[in-house]
Design an enzyme around this catalytic site. Structure first.
Site, PDB file in Angstrom:
ATOM      1  N   LYS A 195      -3.516   3.353  -3.361  1.00 57.06           N
ATOM      2  CA  LYS A 195      -4.677   4.330  -3.752  1.00 57.06           C
ATOM      3  C   LYS A 195      -4.175   5.603  -4.256  1.00 57.06           C
ATOM      4  O   LYS A 195      -5.094   6.219  -4.787  1.00 57.06           O
ATOM      5  CB  LYS A 195      -5.914   4.259  -2.539  1.00 57.06           C
ATOM      6  CG  LYS A 195      -6.430   2.615  -2.507  1.00 57.06           C
ATOM      7  CD  LYS A 195      -7.772   2.862  -1.889  1.00 57.06           C
ATOM      8  CE  LYS A 195      -8.500   1.551  -1.704  1.00 57.06           C
ATOM      9  NZ  LYS A 195      -7.556   0.316  -1.367  1.00 57.06           N
TER      10      LYS A 195
ATOM     11  N   ASP B 281       0.951  -1.382   0.059  1.00 59.79           N
ATOM     12  CA  ASP B 281       0.091   0.168   0.094  1.00 59.79           C
ATOM     13  C   ASP B 281       0.813   1.257  -0.070  1.00 59.79           C
ATOM     14  O   ASP B 281       2.126   1.223   0.373  1.00 59.79           O
ATOM     15  CB  ASP B 281      -0.899   0.042   1.256  1.00 59.79           C
ATOM     16  CG  ASP B 281      -2.079  -0.748   1.016  1.00 59.79           C
ATOM     17  OD1 ASP B 281      -2.506  -1.155   0.102  1.00 59.79           O
ATOM     18  OD2 ASP B 281      -2.928  -0.980   2.054  1.00 59.79           O
TER      19      ASP B 281
ATOM     20  N   MET C  44      -7.735   9.746   9.164  1.00 61.90           N
ATOM     21  CA  MET C  44      -8.083  10.316   7.710  1.00 61.90           C
ATOM     22  C   MET C  44      -9.063  11.445   8.131  1.00 61.90           C
ATOM     23  O   MET C  44     -10.129  11.658   7.496  1.00 61.90           O
ATOM     24  CB  MET C  44      -9.036   9.266   7.167  1.00 61.90           C
ATOM     25  CG  MET C  44      -8.317   7.993   6.976  1.00 61.90           C
ATOM     26  SD  MET C  44      -9.254   6.623   6.166  1.00 61.90           S
ATOM     27  CE  MET C  44      -9.505   5.657   7.572  1.00 61.90           C
TER      28      MET C  44
HETATM   29  N1  SAH Z   1      -3.687   0.819   9.203  1.00 56.79           N
HETATM   30  C1  SAH Z   1      -3.194   2.257   9.118  1.00 56.79           C
HETATM   31  C2  SAH Z   1      -4.369   3.301   8.965  1.00 56.79           C
HETATM   32  C3  SAH Z   1      -4.890   3.503   7.559  1.00 56.79           C
HETATM   33  S1  SAH Z   1      -5.943   4.681   7.308  1.00 56.79           S
HETATM   34  C4  SAH Z   1      -2.697   2.365  10.710  1.00 56.79           C
HETATM   35  O1  SAH Z   1      -3.046   1.457  11.653  1.00 56.79           O
HETATM   36  O2  SAH Z   1      -2.246   3.219  11.183  1.00 56.79           O
HETATM   37  C5  SAH Z   1      -4.884   6.005   6.785  1.00 56.79           C
HETATM   38  C6  SAH Z   1      -4.791   7.156   7.816  1.00 56.79           C
HETATM   39  O3  SAH Z   1      -3.731   6.804   8.813  1.00 56.79           O
HETATM   40  C7  SAH Z   1      -4.294   8.452   7.170  1.00 56.79           C
HETATM   41  O4  SAH Z   1      -5.260   9.145   6.656  1.00 56.79           O
HETATM   42  C8  SAH Z   1      -3.687   9.042   8.531  1.00 56.79           C
HETATM   43  O5  SAH Z   1      -4.897   9.328   9.427  1.00 56.79           O
HETATM   44  C9  SAH Z   1      -3.202   7.872   9.278  1.00 56.79           C
HETATM   45  N2  SAH Z   1      -1.808   7.786   9.129  1.00 56.79           N
HETATM   46  C10 SAH Z   1      -1.131   6.526   8.533  1.00 56.79           C
HETATM   47  N3  SAH Z   1       0.192   6.645   8.780  1.00 56.79           N
HETATM   48  C11 SAH Z   1       0.262   8.049   9.332  1.00 56.79           C
HETATM   49  C12 SAH Z   1       1.560   8.407   9.683  1.00 56.79           C
HETATM   50  N4  SAH Z   1       2.754   8.246   9.292  1.00 56.79           N
HETATM   51  N5  SAH Z   1       1.376   9.563  10.418  1.00 56.79           N
HETATM   52  C13 SAH Z   1       0.180  10.193  10.534  1.00 56.79           C
HETATM   53  N6  SAH Z   1      -0.919   9.665  10.539  1.00 56.79           N
HETATM   54  C14 SAH Z   1      -0.892   8.472   9.436  1.00 56.79           C
END
Ligand code: SAH
Length: 245
Positions: free
Chosen positions: A56, A35, A168
């Site tokens: 995506k 991803d 998000m």
């Molecule tokens: N499975 C992921 C979340 C996926 S949804 C997890 O457990 O972290 C995608 C959202 O995750 C993004 O819109 C943001 O809100 C958050 N996100 C993912 N990576 C991030 C990062 N390095 N820093 C801040 N927010 C992050």
């Protein structure tokens, strides 16, 4: 003989936050489907794999979920060891369980490997304890983004007394702010907005519920970011984190 699919959490970005189990899965992988929130640096562990980007964002606007499902099925039916690599944890807003359920219908063996979710890493890296004795008795992880535009019960969240970690949320700041205020949350409730958590590009913006949208705008907050909303978001503990050299 069917192969196996590992649904692996790659963590929030810092490659040192990978679990040992994730590393073992990557070492065995023949196919890695990645991803776009995954830091490509973690691919150093898969020496023999073909890497397929199914993010995506990237080039194409969206790789349909059905296509990802079929690809995992096709390779596992060829007997290949497939790693489906997701940012953070596969089951925190990551569709990990949907993918596992779908594969299991076809009797494909699936193993899930936890990753450190962005909310945890972001808070820790900014010195914010998500729970704190006497201050916050719990944490609620929520997403502001829904497929069907259904709304969360923001009033309940506003009054629940737990720390909120919003995923998000960057495109929905005004809705989040308005709903929590309408739900009765104090307008000086501390808010921390953390972009690129655990990466060298991490940035944090401290604000309050009343100011968060304005502050995010002048800070030019961009996705990916998490929001931490609650009393604990005012803390910045003097802890030294082991930084990657
Ligand atoms: N499975 C992921 C979340 C996926 S949804 C997890 O457990 O972290 C995608 C959202 O995750 C993004 O819109 C943001 O809100 C958050 N996100 C993912 N990576 C991030 C990062 N390095 N820093 C801040 N927010 C992050």
């Amino acid at each position: 003989m069917n192969g196996k699919v590992w649904l692996v959490g790659a963590g929030p970005g810092d490659p040192e936050l990978l679990t040992l189990k994730a590393v073992r899965a990557l070492q065995q992988a023949q196919i890695v489907m990645i991803d776009d929130l995954v830091n490509p640096a973690v691919l150093e562990h898969c020496t023999n794999a073909r890497v397929i980007s199914v993010g995506k964002r990237g080039g194409c606007r969206s790789t349909p979920q059905a296509f990802i499902h079929r690809l995992m099925l096709r390779y596992s039916r060829q007997g290949k060891c497939v790693v489906r690599l997701k940012g953070g944890d596969p089951c925190i807003f990551g569709r990990g369980s949907e993918e596992a359920d779908w594969l299991q219908q076809f009797s494909i063996e699936v193993e899930m490997v936890n990753g450190i979710t962005a909310g945890l890493a972001g808070a820790t890296n900014c010195g914010i304890p998500l729970t704190l004795r006497g201050v916050s008795r719990g944490v609620t992880l929520v997403t502001a983004h829904t497929q069907d535009d259904s709304s969360l019960n923001w009033a309940a969240l506003a009054q629940g007394g737990t720390t909120l970690v919003v995923y998000m949320g960057v495109a929905k700041l005004s809705e989040i702010q308005g709903s929590l205020l309408a739900g009765g949350m104090r307008n000086d409730m501390p808010v921390a907005m953390i972009e690129n958590a655990s990466l060298p590009t991490q940035r944090e913006c401290r604000s309050s519920l009343a100011q968060m949208q304005l502050d995010a705008h002048s800070f030019q907050l961009k996705s990916p970011a998490i929001l931490v909303i609650g009393e604990v978001a005012a803390s910045s503990q003097a802890i030294t984190l082991a930084q990657t050299a």
